[in-house]
Design a protein around this motif. Sequence first.
Motif, short mmCIF file in Angstrom:
data_model
loop_
_atom_site.label_atom_id
_atom_site.label_comp_id
_atom_site.label_asym_id
_atom_site.label_seq_id
_atom_site.Cartn_x
_atom_site.Cartn_y
_atom_site.Cartn_z
N ARG A 162 0.80 -1.23 0.00
CA ARG A 162 0.00 0.00 0.00
C ARG A 162 0.83 1.29 0.00
O ARG A 162 0.61 2.17 -0.86
CB ARG A 162 -1.00 -0.03 1.17
N GLU A 222 2.06 2.01 -3.39
CA GLU A 222 1.01 2.49 -4.29
C GLU A 222 0.68 3.94 -4.00
O GLU A 222 0.49 4.75 -4.91
CB GLU A 222 -0.24 1.62 -4.15
N ALA A 243 2.65 6.20 -2.75
CA ALA A 243 3.74 7.03 -3.26
C ALA A 243 3.64 7.19 -4.78
O ALA A 243 3.86 8.27 -5.31
CB ALA A 243 5.09 6.42 -2.88
N ALA A 244 3.26 6.11 -5.47
CA ALA A 244 3.14 6.18 -6.93
C ALA A 244 2.04 7.16 -7.33
O ALA A 244 2.19 7.93 -8.27
CB ALA A 244 2.86 4.80 -7.51
N THR A 245 0.92 7.16 -6.57
CA THR A 245 -0.15 8.10 -6.91
C THR A 245 0.25 9.53 -6.55
O THR A 245 -0.42 10.47 -6.95
CB THR A 245 -1.48 7.77 -6.18
N LEU A 246 1.32 9.68 -5.78
CA LEU A 246 1.81 11.02 -5.44
C LEU A 246 3.05 11.36 -6.28
O LEU A 246 3.87 12.16 -5.87
CB LEU A 246 2.12 11.11 -3.95
N ARG A 247 3.19 10.69 -7.42
CA ARG A 247 4.20 11.01 -8.44
C ARG A 247 5.62 10.57 -8.10
O ARG A 247 6.56 11.03 -8.73
CB ARG A 247 4.25 12.51 -8.74
N ALA A 248 5.79 9.69 -7.11
CA ALA A 248 7.14 9.25 -6.78
C ALA A 248 7.50 8.04 -7.63
O ALA A 248 6.74 7.08 -7.69
CB ALA A 248 7.23 8.91 -5.30
N SER A 249 8.64 8.10 -8.29
CA SER A 249 9.12 6.98 -9.10
C SER A 249 9.53 5.85 -8.16
O SER A 249 9.69 6.06 -6.96
CB SER A 249 10.32 7.42 -9.94
N ARG A 301 -8.67 1.08 -9.77
CA ARG A 301 -7.24 0.80 -9.79
C ARG A 301 -6.71 0.73 -11.21
O ARG A 301 -5.56 1.11 -11.48
CB ARG A 301 -6.93 -0.49 -9.02
N LEU A 311 -2.75 1.00 -11.31
CA LEU A 311 -2.24 0.18 -10.21
C LEU A 311 -2.43 -1.32 -10.48
O LEU A 311 -1.91 -2.14 -9.75
CB LEU A 311 -2.93 0.55 -8.90
N THR A 366 1.84 4.59 -13.00
CA THR A 366 1.00 5.41 -12.10
C THR A 366 1.65 6.75 -11.78
O THR A 366 0.98 7.79 -11.81
CB THR A 366 0.75 4.63 -10.79
N TYR A 367 2.96 6.73 -11.50
CA TYR A 367 3.59 7.97 -11.02
C TYR A 367 3.72 9.03 -12.11
O TYR A 367 4.08 10.17 -11.82
CB TYR A 367 4.94 7.67 -10.35
N ARG A 393 1.03 9.57 -14.15
CA ARG A 393 -0.33 9.98 -14.47
C ARG A 393 -0.74 11.13 -13.55
O ARG A 393 -0.50 11.05 -12.33
CB ARG A 393 -1.31 8.80 -14.28
N PRO A 394 -1.36 12.17 -14.09
CA PRO A 394 -1.76 13.31 -13.24
C PRO A 394 -3.04 13.02 -12.46
O PRO A 394 -4.07 13.65 -12.67
CB PRO A 394 -1.96 14.43 -14.26
N ILE A 395 -2.95 12.07 -11.55
CA ILE A 395 -4.14 11.66 -10.80
C ILE A 395 -3.96 11.96 -9.32
O ILE A 395 -2.86 12.15 -8.83
CB ILE A 395 -4.42 10.15 -10.94
N TYR A 423 -5.36 10.02 -5.76
CA TYR A 423 -6.02 8.77 -5.38
C TYR A 423 -6.22 8.77 -3.87
O TYR A 423 -5.28 9.02 -3.12
CB TYR A 423 -5.16 7.58 -5.80
N PHE A 451 -7.34 6.31 -0.91
CA PHE A 451 -7.60 4.90 -0.62
C PHE A 451 -8.67 4.77 0.45
O PHE A 451 -8.96 5.71 1.18
CB PHE A 451 -6.30 4.21 -0.17
N GLU A 492 -8.78 3.00 3.28
CA GLU A 492 -8.33 3.21 4.65
C GLU A 492 -7.30 4.33 4.62
O GLU A 492 -6.67 4.57 3.59
CB GLU A 492 -7.74 1.92 5.24
N ALA A 541 -4.03 14.37 -1.82
CA ALA A 541 -4.30 14.05 -3.23
C ALA A 541 -4.60 15.32 -4.02
O ALA A 541 -4.11 15.50 -5.14
CB ALA A 541 -5.45 13.06 -3.33
#
Lengths: 231, 363
Positions: free
Chosen positions: A127, A130, A132-138, B49, B54, B80-81, B83-85, B87, B89, B91, B152
């Motif tokens: 988690r 994931e 971190a990836a959605t926050l643009r971290a490679s 996802r 993801l 994912t990293y 994409r200008p999204i 997210y 979760f 929890e 986010a």
Amino acid sequence: MFGEFHPALGNADWAAVWLTFRLASVVTVILMFVGTPIAWWLARTRSKWKGVVGAVVALPLVLPPTVLGFYLLVAMGPYGPVGQFTQWLGIGLLPFTFPGLVVASVFYSLPFVVQPVQNAFEAIGPRPLEVAATLRASPWDTFFTVVLPLAKPGFITAAILGFAHTVGEFGVVLMIGGNIPEKTRVVSVAIYDHVEALEYTEAHILAGGMLLFSFLVLLGLYSRKAATSWK
Amino acid sequence: MEMMVLPAIHAQFQVIWPGFTLDVDLDLPGRGVTALFGHSGSGKTTLLRCLAGLERNSNGFLHFKGEIWQDSERGVFLPTYQRPIGYVFQEASLFPHLSVRKNLDYGRKRVNSGHKVSLDHAVELLGIGHLLGRMPDRLSGGERQRVAIARALATSPELLLMDEPLAALDLKRKNEILPYLERLHDELEIPVCYVSHSPDEVARLADQVVLLAEGRVIVTGGLRETLARLDLPTAFTEDAGVVIEAVVADHDEAYHLTRLDFPGGSVVVARRPETIGRRLRFRVHARDVSLTLTRAEGTSISNLLPATVMEVADADTPAHVLVRLDAGGTPIIARITRRSLDHLGVTPGKPMWAQIKAVALLG
């Protein structure tokens, strides 16, 4: 020079203490670099080779040190593959040298570093990666800014265990390093020598020192665990 | 003038797991909140996802505002990293080793494009200004989720994906966050995909609904039209009802009542705090609507609407039917017994009166 403080210990004994410390330090640093990628791969992979690699890494936990030492001696000897390679490089043969001792110790203490780090990586779970990836971290960025900080307790445990276990080795050292003062004669071997020579006073001091050191290391380790589990 | 909203997102995914297959093909508009709605196991989280990238083992195609994010046939997959999204979760997923402020900064400082959503705005929108210096383990569940939403938003996403952000919270915390989500809905100009299995949440927040069951899209459309449809799977009809958007028209201080006007009529509810002119959504459950042939006199029910029968369909039990009526442009669904249907002679085109026993105000 240290003899003035402890008349019972000769210079040779202090050299052994210093050599042991140097060996354990170098081995620990190398193990952190070698063990981390192995631990990461073991924690994250779904490959069918995971079991095989995990078992190979864990072998030193159950093998008699003499078995490991014997194979390493053969491999690093003049006709072994590692020996041929080191000769080709022009650095000669590794057995009965400090670098040879380092290589052998890295193998010997590998599971003590890989397993705590692997456990720490597994405990983090997918988690945070994931997130971190959605926050643009490679992936590399994530490793250094999320995984390493979260796995820090595991790394500290791994370093302590790797260091302490290297300090405590005997069989592998004897097989690979022999007993050359200031080169390969570590504390555990020095104790063996003293006992053989019936020098019980020196043996007591060194053995007592090892006992105290090991106890303090484990005390630190376990009280730290208790403290973090309360958090 | 209302503009036609063109589909900005085209998504087509297949994910095959043992015992579950997601197979969807849908268009989503470029703004507004789209609820991905369905029971657990319907595939709504998997779909979300997939949109985020993801699910690496998804097959398919994803087109976002002129950019291709995934095209499995041509081996295109934007990680994912990149994409200008944004997210959120299910929890709370704050980084435990970072303070609230550093959590907020984590994504924001990795975005180099112009900040459309400023950090201050996100902090203000979610009401978390007083929490910035704290560590995540010193926050309540509701506060953590608000920080996660702000984090986010602070990346100025072009697409906001939210996976049941309220599911892990108790009713009190839910009610604490819902007003913030409603503000997001009003203030954000980006498309939002909101996964939920709660009809009330969907009714409160969504503009469009994508109804999923067993990995497939069953229905997709505007919120009001979709909820007013009678052909939804049985599982949803037990909770059938419509959502009506109304305006606060008048307060009756003597009786502590408020009148809400909407196209086709009005209802009177217990006194609301909102000022006159404010918009309010409310939900009318089909089970709270009964039908009469003439305007009932001598009843305690004060909310009566003239309406025309449009359609009759089976309900969740053989004893009941669902009747869709049109009240001057506003759809109403009534759940009545099959016997009443025959006694009253309810057929499409018949003018009747709908008695509304209760309305559920949303927000």
